[in-house]
Design a protein around this motif. Sequence first.
Motif, PDB file in Angstrom:
ATOM      1  N   SER A 197       0.842  -1.213   0.000  1.00 47.73           N
ATOM      2  CA  SER A 197       0.000   0.000   0.000  1.00 47.73           C
ATOM      3  C   SER A 197       0.869   1.253   0.000  1.00 47.73           C
ATOM      4  O   SER A 197       0.590   2.217  -0.725  1.00 47.73           O
ATOM      5  N   SER A 244      -5.731   1.589   3.427  1.00 46.09           N
ATOM      6  CA  SER A 244      -6.379   1.141   2.185  1.00 46.09           C
ATOM      7  C   SER A 244      -6.029   2.162   1.117  1.00 46.09           C
ATOM      8  O   SER A 244      -6.274   3.350   1.292  1.00 46.09           O
ATOM      9  N   VAL A 246      -6.635   3.462  -2.719  1.00 45.20           N
ATOM     10  CA  VAL A 246      -7.551   3.362  -3.853  1.00 45.20           C
ATOM     11  C   VAL A 246      -6.976   4.179  -5.009  1.00 45.20           C
ATOM     12  O   VAL A 246      -6.931   5.405  -4.946  1.00 45.20           O
ATOM     13  N   ILE A 252     -13.753   2.644  -6.145  1.00 45.87           N
ATOM     14  CA  ILE A 252     -14.057   1.783  -4.995  1.00 45.87           C
ATOM     15  C   ILE A 252     -14.478   2.670  -3.834  1.00 45.87           C
ATOM     16  O   ILE A 252     -13.879   3.711  -3.581  1.00 45.87           O
ATOM     17  N   THR A 253     -15.520   2.253  -3.138  1.00 47.56           N
ATOM     18  CA  THR A 253     -15.885   3.008  -1.935  1.00 47.56           C
ATOM     19  C   THR A 253     -15.431   2.221  -0.717  1.00 47.56           C
ATOM     20  O   THR A 253     -15.467   0.994  -0.705  1.00 47.56           O
ATOM     21  N   VAL A 254     -14.958   2.935   0.264  1.00 44.24           N
ATOM     22  CA  VAL A 254     -14.488   2.275   1.485  1.00 44.24           C
ATOM     23  C   VAL A 254     -15.468   2.602   2.605  1.00 44.24           C
ATOM     24  O   VAL A 254     -15.756   3.763   2.865  1.00 44.24           O
ATOM     25  N   ASP A 255     -16.003   1.559   3.205  1.00 44.40           N
ATOM     26  CA  ASP A 255     -16.965   1.762   4.302  1.00 44.40           C
ATOM     27  C   ASP A 255     -16.234   1.930   5.622  1.00 44.40           C
ATOM     28  O   ASP A 255     -15.357   1.130   5.941  1.00 44.40           O
ATOM     29  N   TYR A 256     -16.596   2.944   6.344  1.00 37.13           N
ATOM     30  CA  TYR A 256     -15.978   3.109   7.663  1.00 37.13           C
ATOM     31  C   TYR A 256     -16.880   3.933   8.559  1.00 37.13           C
ATOM     32  O   TYR A 256     -17.733   4.681   8.094  1.00 37.13           O
ATOM     33  N   VAL A 261     -11.609   6.983  10.357  1.00 38.12           N
ATOM     34  CA  VAL A 261     -10.718   6.887   9.202  1.00 38.12           C
ATOM     35  C   VAL A 261     -10.385   8.274   8.674  1.00 38.12           C
ATOM     36  O   VAL A 261     -11.252   9.145   8.593  1.00 38.12           O
ATOM     37  N   PHE A 273      -6.985   5.694   2.586  1.00 38.04           N
ATOM     38  CA  PHE A 273      -7.894   5.692   3.733  1.00 38.04           C
ATOM     39  C   PHE A 273      -7.126   5.081   4.895  1.00 38.04           C
ATOM     40  O   PHE A 273      -6.690   3.931   4.829  1.00 38.04           O
ATOM     41  N   LYS A 275      -7.109   3.912   8.598  1.00 34.08           N
ATOM     42  CA  LYS A 275      -7.882   3.553   9.787  1.00 34.08           C
ATOM     43  C   LYS A 275      -6.932   3.603  10.978  1.00 34.08           C
ATOM     44  O   LYS A 275      -5.942   2.863  11.028  1.00 34.08           O
TER      45      LYS A 275
END
Length: 350
Positions: A197, A244, A246, A252-256, A261, A273, A275
Amino acid sequence: MATPTTPAPGPAKKVNRIGLELAAYRGGKSTLCAGCGHNAISERIVEAFYEMGVDAAEVIKLSGIGCSSKSPAYFLGQSHGFNAVHGRMPSVATGAMLANRGLTAIGVSGDGDTGAIGIGQFVHLMRRNLPMIYIVENNGCYGLTKGQLSPTADLGSTLKNGVVNDLPAIDLCSLAIDLGASFVARSFSGDKKQMLSLLKAAIAHRGTAMLDIISPCVTFNDHEGSTKSYSYVKDHEEPLEEISFVPFFEDITVDYEPGTVQAVSLHDGSKLFLKKLAGDYDPTNKATARRVIYESAARGEYATGLIYVEPGKPDFVAQLNLVDEPLATLPEARVRPSRAALDEIVKELL
Ligand SMILES: Cc1ncc(C[n+]2csc(CCOP(=O)(O)OP(=O)(O)O)c2C)c(N)n1
Ligand code: SF4
Ligand SMILES: [Mg+2]
């Protein structure tokens, strides 16, 4: 007579967004020791450039001298390359990036190459924020010359023969942040996910991305008493965030959960992103970044992850106001003064 049959098509080969397979990003076979951390870093570099879909022909890889500095031979076989003199890679990289601003530069150095003989070049590279990825494969010793202590060896750590290091370590991340690098990260060659990453984010960043990667030397510095051995680093790694990445070309959507985050937008539109794992760490805050390095070192731990980032900081090429077209591709007629202009200069000197 048997009826001729058409062979069944094999599984489709996996390619990246520019239609290339992973193999196109590989280099020669490594001649380093089996298990050397540097080999794991080369593998992640291959994956990062493949996954980002970078054209290898538009990349320049550079290095100094050392086992670490040999590693550009083991990735991106189709890129430009320059294996410089010990500790002098930064000046070659500066020249290359000023001559051709369109290239993506990746430099690989060692803790000796950077922290000892090359420290003068390193500090000026960091303060210029030259657009390049600068990796230090940090094993706390001079691997190539049989394992002497390097300037990143921790105070009190020992050599294989029991010699105790009585000098304090130079922290290259701390130095890079103080001097002006705009992307500073620490990782561990044994932490594949984090390293990948960070490498992809470094490719997306414009400015100096300095990655200090602890990379154990299995032959000379992997014993008890070393603070750069696999087991020591594995037990003392403190990741600051779960990262994460992107890329700009993926939707892409990142759920948090809100507040957990931090999103960081990079130069090319890619996003990170983060966390948070260690309190409310904020890698855009220089004072916090310095503090976390000092505090973790005092506990004998390695804070890893994205330590500091300043995505909008102007890089050296932008500061010099160079023309958009790479200087290396300008025709002679546009880089040479005319006869009349030269005559004018000579007249002034007479
Ligand atoms: C001018 C000069 N001085 C000394 C050396 C000897 N030398 C070769 S590699 C090296 C240090 C390498 O250490 P590091 O950069 O940490 O790389 P590693 O081998 O540990 O990956 C030294 C001192 C040299 N090649 N050239
Ligand atoms: S001597 Fe150490 S640094 Fe050099 S290749 Fe072997 S394990 Fe890696
Ligand atoms: Mg070394």
